[in-house]
Design an enzyme around this catalytic site. Structure first.
Site, PDB file in Angstrom:
ATOM      1  N   LEU A 128       0.826  -1.211   0.000  1.00 53.32           N
ATOM      2  CA  LEU A 128       0.000   0.000   0.000  1.00 53.32           C
ATOM      3  C   LEU A 128       0.859   1.259   0.000  1.00 53.32           C
ATOM      4  CD1 LEU A 128      -2.565  -1.041   2.788  1.00 53.32           C
ATOM      5  CD2 LEU A 128      -3.093  -0.722   0.344  1.00 53.32           C
ATOM      6  N   SER A 129       0.255   2.356  -0.372  1.00 52.80           N
ATOM      7  CA  SER A 129       0.935   3.638  -0.265  1.00 52.80           C
ATOM      8  C   SER A 129       1.301   3.848   1.206  1.00 52.80           C
ATOM      9  CB  SER A 129      -0.018   4.749  -0.752  1.00 52.80           C
ATOM     10  OG  SER A 129       0.578   6.011  -0.600  1.00 52.80           O
ATOM     11  N   GLY A 132       6.026   1.696   3.219  1.00 51.21           N
ATOM     12  CA  GLY A 132       7.476   1.707   3.416  1.00 51.21           C
ATOM     13  C   GLY A 132       8.267   1.156   2.240  1.00 51.21           C
ATOM     14  N   ARG A 174      -2.872   1.286 -14.529  1.00 49.30           N
ATOM     15  CA  ARG A 174      -1.975   0.682 -13.518  1.00 49.30           C
ATOM     16  C   ARG A 174      -1.342  -0.568 -14.129  1.00 49.30           C
ATOM     17  NH1 ARG A 174      -3.186   2.288  -7.676  1.00 49.30           N
ATOM     18  NH2 ARG A 174      -5.173   3.388  -7.687  1.00 49.30           N
ATOM     19  N   SER A 201       1.603  -1.772  -7.293  1.00 45.90           N
ATOM     20  CA  SER A 201       1.237  -2.966  -8.087  1.00 45.90           C
ATOM     21  C   SER A 201       0.143  -3.770  -7.387  1.00 45.90           C
ATOM     22  CB  SER A 201       2.466  -3.826  -8.407  1.00 45.90           C
ATOM     23  OG  SER A 201       3.351  -3.954  -7.323  1.00 45.90           O
ATOM     24  N   GLY A 250     -10.530   6.662  -6.351  1.00 43.28           N
ATOM     25  CA  GLY A 250      -9.801   5.451  -6.736  1.00 43.28           C
ATOM     26  C   GLY A 250      -8.449   5.342  -6.056  1.00 43.28           C
TER      27      GLY A 250
HETATM   28  N1  PPS Z   1      -5.275   6.860  -6.762  1.00 43.16           N
HETATM   29  C1  PPS Z   1      -4.065   6.555  -6.274  1.00 43.16           C
HETATM   30  N2  PPS Z   1      -3.833   5.350  -5.725  1.00 43.16           N
HETATM   31  C2  PPS Z   1      -2.623   5.057  -5.250  1.00 43.16           C
HETATM   32  N3  PPS Z   1      -1.567   5.905  -5.267  1.00 43.16           N
HETATM   33  C3  PPS Z   1      -1.733   7.103  -5.810  1.00 43.16           C
HETATM   34  C4  PPS Z   1      -2.992   7.486  -6.328  1.00 43.16           C
HETATM   35  N4  PPS Z   1      -2.877   8.750  -6.804  1.00 43.16           N
HETATM   36  C5  PPS Z   1      -1.614   9.144  -6.608  1.00 43.16           C
HETATM   37  N5  PPS Z   1      -0.918   8.162  -6.005  1.00 43.16           N
HETATM   38  C6  PPS Z   1       0.522   8.263  -5.729  1.00 43.16           C
HETATM   39  O1  PPS Z   1       1.141   7.442  -6.714  1.00 43.16           O
HETATM   40  C7  PPS Z   1       2.008   6.511  -6.122  1.00 43.16           C
HETATM   41  C8  PPS Z   1       1.727   5.083  -6.635  1.00 43.16           C
HETATM   42  O2  PPS Z   1       2.176   4.918  -7.926  1.00 43.16           O
HETATM   43  P1  PPS Z   1       2.467   3.465  -8.453  1.00 43.16           P
HETATM   44  O3  PPS Z   1       2.981   3.642  -9.829  1.00 43.16           O
HETATM   45  O4  PPS Z   1       3.312   2.761  -7.478  1.00 43.16           O
HETATM   46  O5  PPS Z   1       1.011   2.801  -8.464  1.00 43.16           O
HETATM   47  S1  PPS Z   1       0.478   1.515  -9.232  1.00 43.16           S
HETATM   48  O6  PPS Z   1       1.482   0.450  -9.041  1.00 43.16           O
HETATM   49  O7  PPS Z   1       0.327   1.844 -10.637  1.00 43.16           O
HETATM   50  O8  PPS Z   1      -0.799   1.186  -8.599  1.00 43.16           O
HETATM   51  C9  PPS Z   1       1.759   6.524  -4.628  1.00 43.16           C
HETATM   52  O9  PPS Z   1       3.063   6.555  -4.068  1.00 43.16           O
HETATM   53  P2  PPS Z   1       3.495   5.651  -2.822  1.00 43.16           P
HETATM   54  O10 PPS Z   1       2.888   6.316  -1.645  1.00 43.16           O
HETATM   55  O11 PPS Z   1       4.985   5.748  -2.841  1.00 43.16           O
HETATM   56  O12 PPS Z   1       3.006   4.256  -3.021  1.00 43.16           O
HETATM   57  C10 PPS Z   1       0.967   7.793  -4.390  1.00 43.16           C
HETATM   58  O13 PPS Z   1       1.820   8.794  -3.897  1.00 43.16           O
HETATM   59  N1  ADP Z   2       9.831   0.716   8.957  1.00 43.45           N
HETATM   60  C1  ADP Z   2       9.249   1.902   9.153  1.00 43.45           C
HETATM   61  N2  ADP Z   2       8.866   2.261  10.366  1.00 43.45           N
HETATM   62  C2  ADP Z   2       8.282   3.473  10.568  1.00 43.45           C
HETATM   63  N3  ADP Z   2       8.049   4.371   9.614  1.00 43.45           N
HETATM   64  C3  ADP Z   2       8.396   4.048   8.366  1.00 43.45           C
HETATM   65  C4  ADP Z   2       9.006   2.798   8.063  1.00 43.45           C
HETATM   66  N4  ADP Z   2       9.241   2.748   6.741  1.00 43.45           N
HETATM   67  C5  ADP Z   2       8.796   3.919   6.252  1.00 43.45           C
HETATM   68  N5  ADP Z   2       8.298   4.704   7.210  1.00 43.45           N
HETATM   69  C6  ADP Z   2       7.711   6.023   7.027  1.00 43.45           C
HETATM   70  O1  ADP Z   2       6.463   5.829   6.394  1.00 43.45           O
HETATM   71  C7  ADP Z   2       6.246   6.829   5.415  1.00 43.45           C
HETATM   72  C8  ADP Z   2       6.024   6.125   4.055  1.00 43.45           C
HETATM   73  O2  ADP Z   2       7.224   5.474   3.666  1.00 43.45           O
HETATM   74  P1  ADP Z   2       7.579   5.249   2.159  1.00 43.45           P
HETATM   75  O3  ADP Z   2       8.849   4.492   2.123  1.00 43.45           O
HETATM   76  O4  ADP Z   2       7.532   6.545   1.419  1.00 43.45           O
HETATM   77  O5  ADP Z   2       6.356   4.322   1.712  1.00 43.45           O
HETATM   78  P2  ADP Z   2       5.791   3.982   0.247  1.00 43.45           P
HETATM   79  O6  ADP Z   2       6.922   4.088  -0.709  1.00 43.45           O
HETATM   80  O7  ADP Z   2       5.248   2.610   0.385  1.00 43.45           O
HETATM   81  O8  ADP Z   2       4.725   4.990  -0.007  1.00 43.45           O
HETATM   82  C9  ADP Z   2       7.448   7.725   5.442  1.00 43.45           C
HETATM   83  O9  ADP Z   2       7.134   8.850   6.212  1.00 43.45           O
HETATM   84  C10 ADP Z   2       8.514   6.905   6.109  1.00 43.45           C
HETATM   85  O10 ADP Z   2       9.430   7.694   6.816  1.00 43.45           O
END
Ligand code: PPS
Ligand code: ADP
Length: 297
Positions: A128-129, A132, A174, A201, A250
């Site tokens: 998930l977003s 980490g 996606r 993904s 979404g």
């Molecule tokens: N609708 C929606 N759903 C999920 N995420 C969103 C969305 N809109 C923007 N974002 C931002 O885009 C990052 C995810 O992109 P990805 O290319 O990893 O997504 S995917 O694999 O195509 O689902 C994701 O980054 P991460 O937080 O690093 O996962 C978000 O910052």
């Molecule tokens: N193992 C961990 N324990 C606590 N906080 C974390 C850990 N890994 C990441 N974080 C924090 O969680 C947030 C999201 O991390 P990030 O690596 O950007 O996640 P993603 O790429 O899945 O969106 C950031 O603020 C990061 O500092």
């Protein structure tokens, strides 16, 4: 174009495919595999293309298509049909690309791996977003770098700034995002690099399709098993808040699905309380790479 005459097929360079040598190990000679419709074949020229995938080769011609079985050994390191003499040219049709030919280079993956003293592979971090992914990807890359190993991070967010800027977050986009990153990751692995792909993904099917691009064992799926509630509490970009408020539609985990992997090579589970740091989690991946021999040629 190939010439078909009397049950034999000749490539543009004049090479006959009708000999017992055929297309390679386990592939019937042309004269045999064309025999299903040979009664309708007339001597002369015929448009002809070959589509190959592990397990089968589809031969398309103006007469229709026929499929022959191909053994694993018929494919070279890039997954293309091999075992052809130097002078033979095998044209393929892949997707909308017709009459294309794979070019082999004398410097291959094995040579590059020897040079780098490591094995190319893809480490696919899904979750998930805010689970980490990026933190683990960077920590992993840092550890590898300090040990003299070459890696490259393909981060979903980053790739969407360039190559994938045309894609949205609807399901088919996606899927295309993941497919393209999977293909790029495959090229990095072929270059001998330890490629770290870090993207949500969310669909199992798309992840599995990327796995299928690589040789067995070279695709290492890492699942960031972190509860939605924890991700939402972290919310470093404020996206969950916006999604809850209905300002982003979404959003994965809120109103868009995330299919948890069931057979990941590595699960990095959130333990609650004093959870492992990204460096500690990356250490688990390093141990896996060491155990499987990826950190040596
Ligand atoms: N609708 C929606 N759903 C999920 N995420 C969103 C969305 N809109 C923007 N974002 C931002 O885009 C990052 C995810 O992109 P990805 O290319 O990893 O997504 S995917 O694999 O195509 O689902 C994701 O980054 P991460 O937080 O690093 O996962 C978000 O910052
Ligand atoms: N193992 C961990 N324990 C606590 N906080 C974390 C850990 N890994 C990441 N974080 C924090 O969680 C947030 C999201 O991390 P990030 O690596 O950007 O996640 P993603 O790429 O899945 O969106 C950031 O603020 C990061 O500092």
């Amino acid at each position: 174009m190939i010439a078909i005459g009397g049950g034999s097929a000749t490539l543009a360079g004049g090479t006959s495919l009708s000999s017992s040598r055929g297309l390679g190990v386990g592939i019937k000679p042309c004269s045999t595999f064309l025999s299903s419709s040979s009664s309708s074949f007339k001597p002369g020229f015929l448009g002809f293309s070959v589509h190959s995938s592990k397990g089968s080769v589809r031969i398309n011609s103006m007469e229709g298509s026929t499929t022959v079985t191909v053994n694993e050994t018929d494919f070279n390191t890039n997954g293309h049909v091999g075992n052809l003499d130097e002078n033979q040219s095998l044209l393929s049709s892949i997707g909308n690309s017709t009459n294309i030919k794979w070019h082999e280079c004398s410097v291959n993956k094995i040579e590059r791996q020897k040079l780098l003293k490591q094995k190319g592979c893809v480490i696919w971090i899904t979750g998930l977003s805010a689970s980490g992914k990026s933190s683990v990807a960077c920590a992993l890359s840092q550890i590898l770098h300090s040990r003299g190993k070459l890696s490259y991070v393909l981060d979903g967010d980053n790739v969407r700034h360039g190559l994938n800027r045309d894609l949205s977050f609807k399901a088919e986009d996606r899927a295309e995002n993941i497919r393209r990153i999977g293909e790029v990751a495959k090229l990095f692995a072929d270059a001998g690099v330890i490629c770290i792909a870090s993207l949500i993904s969310p669909y199992a099917r798309d992840r599995d399709a990327c796995r299928a691009l690589l040789p067995e064992g070279d695709f290492i799926e890492v699942f960031m098993d972190v509860p939605l509630q924890v991700c939402e509490e972290r919310d470093p970009k404020g996206l969950y808040k916006l999604a809850r408020a209905g300002k982003i539609k979404g959003f994965t985990g809120i109103d868009d699905p995330y299919e948890q992997p069931l057979n990941s090579e590595i699960v990095l589970k959130h333990k609650g309380g004093d959870c492992d740091s990204p460096i500690e989690m990356a250490g688990e991946v390093i141990s896996f790479l060491e155990e499987k021999g990826f950190l040596q040629a």
